[in-house]
Scaffold this active site. Structure first.
Site, PDB file in Angstrom:
ATOM      1  N   THR A 198       4.844   4.579  -4.458  1.00 22.31           N
ATOM      2  CA  THR A 198       4.715   3.946  -5.768  1.00 22.31           C
ATOM      3  C   THR A 198       3.499   4.470  -6.527  1.00 22.31           C
ATOM      4  O   THR A 198       3.553   4.645  -7.754  1.00 22.31           O
ATOM      5  CB  THR A 198       4.656   2.413  -5.628  1.00 22.31           C
ATOM      6  OG1 THR A 198       3.659   2.046  -4.666  1.00 22.31           O
ATOM      7  CG2 THR A 198       5.998   1.857  -5.171  1.00 22.31           C
TER       8      THR A 198
ATOM      9  N   GLN B 103       0.823  -1.208   0.000  1.00 20.30           N
ATOM     10  CA  GLN B 103       0.000   0.000   0.000  1.00 20.30           C
ATOM     11  C   GLN B 103       0.861   1.265   0.000  1.00 20.30           C
ATOM     12  O   GLN B 103       0.552   2.257   0.657  1.00 20.30           O
ATOM     13  CB  GLN B 103      -0.958  -0.012   1.188  1.00 20.30           C
ATOM     14  CG  GLN B 103      -2.169  -0.888   0.984  1.00 20.30           C
ATOM     15  CD  GLN B 103      -3.029  -0.430  -0.181  1.00 20.30           C
ATOM     16  OE1 GLN B 103      -3.127   0.757  -0.473  1.00 20.30           O
ATOM     17  NE2 GLN B 103      -3.661  -1.379  -0.862  1.00 20.30           N
ATOM     18  N   SER B 104       1.931   1.240  -0.759  1.00 21.63           N
ATOM     19  CA  SER B 104       2.858   2.372  -0.820  1.00 21.63           C
ATOM     20  C   SER B 104       2.233   3.595  -1.484  1.00 21.63           C
ATOM     21  O   SER B 104       1.710   3.516  -2.593  1.00 21.63           O
ATOM     22  CB  SER B 104       4.105   1.953  -1.596  1.00 21.63           C
ATOM     23  OG  SER B 104       4.891   3.064  -1.941  1.00 21.63           O
ATOM     24  N   ASN B 105       2.310   4.733  -0.799  1.00 23.80           N
ATOM     25  CA  ASN B 105       1.938   6.010  -1.405  1.00 23.80           C
ATOM     26  C   ASN B 105       2.990   6.440  -2.418  1.00 23.80           C
ATOM     27  O   ASN B 105       2.678   7.061  -3.430  1.00 23.80           O
ATOM     28  CB  ASN B 105       1.792   7.087  -0.331  1.00 23.80           C
ATOM     29  CG  ASN B 105       0.739   6.742   0.691  1.00 23.80           C
ATOM     30  OD1 ASN B 105      -0.449   6.731   0.388  1.00 23.80           O
ATOM     31  ND2 ASN B 105       1.158   6.453   1.919  1.00 23.80           N
TER      32      ASN B 105
END
EC number: 3.5.99.7
Length: 338
Positions: free
Chosen positions: A81, A77-79
């Protein structure tokens, strides 16, 4: 200090607004005035956020090198990326994203909603890798870079958080300069700035930027990595490097890096009860949403510091809202009752 010598590719709307948090301030006793600088609203590219501010300084370098593929890394759930995917789509570049299993959280749709869903919708080549959390350089990311080269592409390497990159701290030097201009309009200076820290370049850039007027140690980092020693080392290293690059004119030392370690647990990506209480309180009092991974923890830190009297009465505190709300869907079970 000379930030202007670095080329900047505009990806944001411009200076982000500063919003008084009047109801939250009153709820906490009214002795400390809380404000939020809304970097969560800084761009029309897939909701923006703090990494978009950083990417404004990395993209000119990528274009100058003739790169055709942005390659970055983060958790599922990377912001980071999601913002890299948005910028790549905006520029007509390819995008490869390594998404590691950084969070010990299990939900049937965790890898199908929120940030990762948006990255896929924007055309990114998303590669799920089972490796766990670490803010350092990763073999999975290096493998992705090598794969792009092997296929005849020219990759541009963007590390986690844009942080451990020669230009990674510049965006938030600009944040500090932006705040100074806004303070002149407001007619006062903020006594403290509260910011979430994990990979380090957001706080590092702020430390350098606010060092220009003697406020480096008024930047209060709230650790959300639950590995504070590694985060602290990275903040200091990036800040030292950034200070040299922008010709600050003085060394950055460990005394300039303030990192509160009390609010990052139980581990990266997992909220504690204080995190959840802070998220709900800010939402219900201000209509301002924060997330369980980053901003909920820094909001918790700021709220507790007010409650404990750690900000002197009369202080004006600026909360740097860095984004992160797109991850809320991945934690929907935690908020099933609000």
């Amino acid at each position: 200090m000379n930030l202007q010598k670095f080329p900047r590719y505009p990806l944001t709307f411009g200076p982000t607004p500063i919003q008084p948090l009047k109801r939250l301030s009153a709820h906490l006793g009214g002795k400390v005035e809380l404000y939020a600088k809304r970097d969560d609203c800084n761009s029309g590219l897939a909701f923006g956020g703090n990494k978009t501010r950083k990417l404004e300084y990395l993209i000119p370098d990528a274009l100058a090198q003739g790169c055709d593929t942005l390659v970055s890394i983060g958790g599922i759930q990377s912001n980071q990326t999601r913002q890299v995917a948005a910028v790549a789509a905006h520029l007509g570049m390819k995008c490869v994203l390594v998404q590691e299993n950084w969070v010990n959280y299990h939900d049937a749709v965790y890898d199908r909603v929120g940030n990762i869903q948006m990255s896929r919708m924007m055309g990114a080549d998303v590669r799920l890798v089972p490796d766990g959390f670490d803010i350092g350089f990763r073999k999975s990311w290096e493998d992705a870079l090598a794969d792009v080269r092997a296929r005849g592409g020219k990759p541009y390497a963007i590390p986690a958080g844009c942080s451990d990159h020669p230009l990674g701290g510049l965006g938030f030097v600009g944040f500090a300069e932006e705040v100074r201009a806004q303070e002149a309009e407001l007619g006062f200076q903020f006594d403290y700035v509260v910011v979430c820290s994990v990979t380090g370049s957001t706080q590092a850039g702020m430390v350098v930027g606010f060092a220009a007027d003697g406020r480096a140690d008024r930047v209060i980092g709230v650790d959300a990595s639950a590995k504070p020693a590694q985060t602290r080392e990275q903040i200091l290293r990036i800040a030292k490097h950034t200070a040299d690059r922008v010709e600050l004119g003085r060394d950055i030392t460990s005394a300039d890096v303030v990192l509160d370690e009390r609010f990052g647990g139980p581990e990266y990506g997992l909220p504690n009860e204080g995190t959840l209480e802070a998220i709900r309180l800010c939402a219900k009092l201000e209509g301002v949403l924060t997330d369980p991974v980053y901003e909920g923890k820094s909001m918790h830190g700021m709220i507790e510091k007010v409650r404990l009297g750690e900000f002197p009465a009369g202080s004006k505190v600026l909360y740097a809202h860095l984004g992160g709300v797109p991850a809320l869907n991945a934690y929907s079970f935690l908020f099933r009752d609000g």
